[in-house]
Design an enzyme around this catalytic site. Structure first.
Site, PDB file in Angstrom:
ATOM      1  CB  VAL A  46      30.993 -21.313  13.093  1.00  0.00           C
ATOM      2  CG1 VAL A  46      30.590 -20.450  14.280  1.00  0.00           C
ATOM      3  CG2 VAL A  46      31.562 -22.648  13.573  1.00  0.00           C
ATOM      4  CB  CYS A  47      29.988 -17.780   9.053  1.00  0.00           C
ATOM      5  SG  CYS A  47      31.782 -17.699   9.272  1.00  0.00           S
TER       6      CYS A  47
END
Length: 187
Positions: A46-47
């Site tokens: 996700v980062c």
């Protein structure tokens, strides 16, 4: 102690920016609006989507006088390696702060002690170094730069217009409220 309206605590860290390592301190967050954007770890899932979204909106943040700082508990060396190998992260032109000791993450109360990682925390800091907005999400929930830009505009508007407040879903140019006895029970 509540984080809203608290002054950013002292820190000193190394960051990766534009092919160089630089030092960043809490003093760098003063005198302008700043966003400090914590994320769990480099080379994850996700980062990079969040950091790329921030990179794609960075010019808009800068046009509002806002500097963006991303922070994870990785080192500045890891940030460089990720920047050099990921097309998404290669778009970043804001400082990527390394927080391997967790000091900054603790200062902002987002360190997951048992994991040694930071929660997804977003902090908007005013020119006086005071935190004006906080968003913390669970690890699997990504954040949106465009939603953050709305919060930045609202915070800047309220700071520049004492006595006015921005209602829910407020967008720049829309009507604000001036709290008074006349409004009580009429909204």
């Amino acid at each position: 102690m509540p984080l809203i309206n608290s002054v950013v605590k002292p820190f000193k860290a190394q960051a990766y920016l534009g092919g160089k390592f630089i030092e960043v301190t809490e003093a760098d967050l003063k005198g302008k609006w700043s966003v400090v954007f914590f994320y769990p770890a480099d080379f994850t899932f996700v980062c990079p989507t969040e950091l790329e979204d921030m990179a794609e909106n960075y010019e808009t943040f800068k046009s509002l006088g806002v500097e963006v700082y991303s922070v994870s508990t990785d080192t500045h060396f890891s940030h460089k390696a990720w920047h050099d190998t990921s097309p998404a992260i290669g778009k970043i032109s804001y400082p990527m702060i390394g927080d391997p000791t967790g000091q900054i993450s603790r200062n902002f109360d987002v360190l997951i002690e048992e994991a040694g990682l930071a929660d997804r925390g977003t902090f908007l800091i005013d020119p006086d170094g005071k935190i004006q907005y906080v968003e913390i999400t669970a690890g699997g929930i990504g954040r949106s730069a465009s939603e953050l830009l709305d919060k930045v505009r609202a915070a800047q508007y309220v700071a520049a217009h004492p006595g006015e407040v921005c209602p829910a879903k407020w967008k720049e140019g829309e009507t604000t409220l001036s709290p008074s006895l006349d409004l009580i029970g009429k909204i």
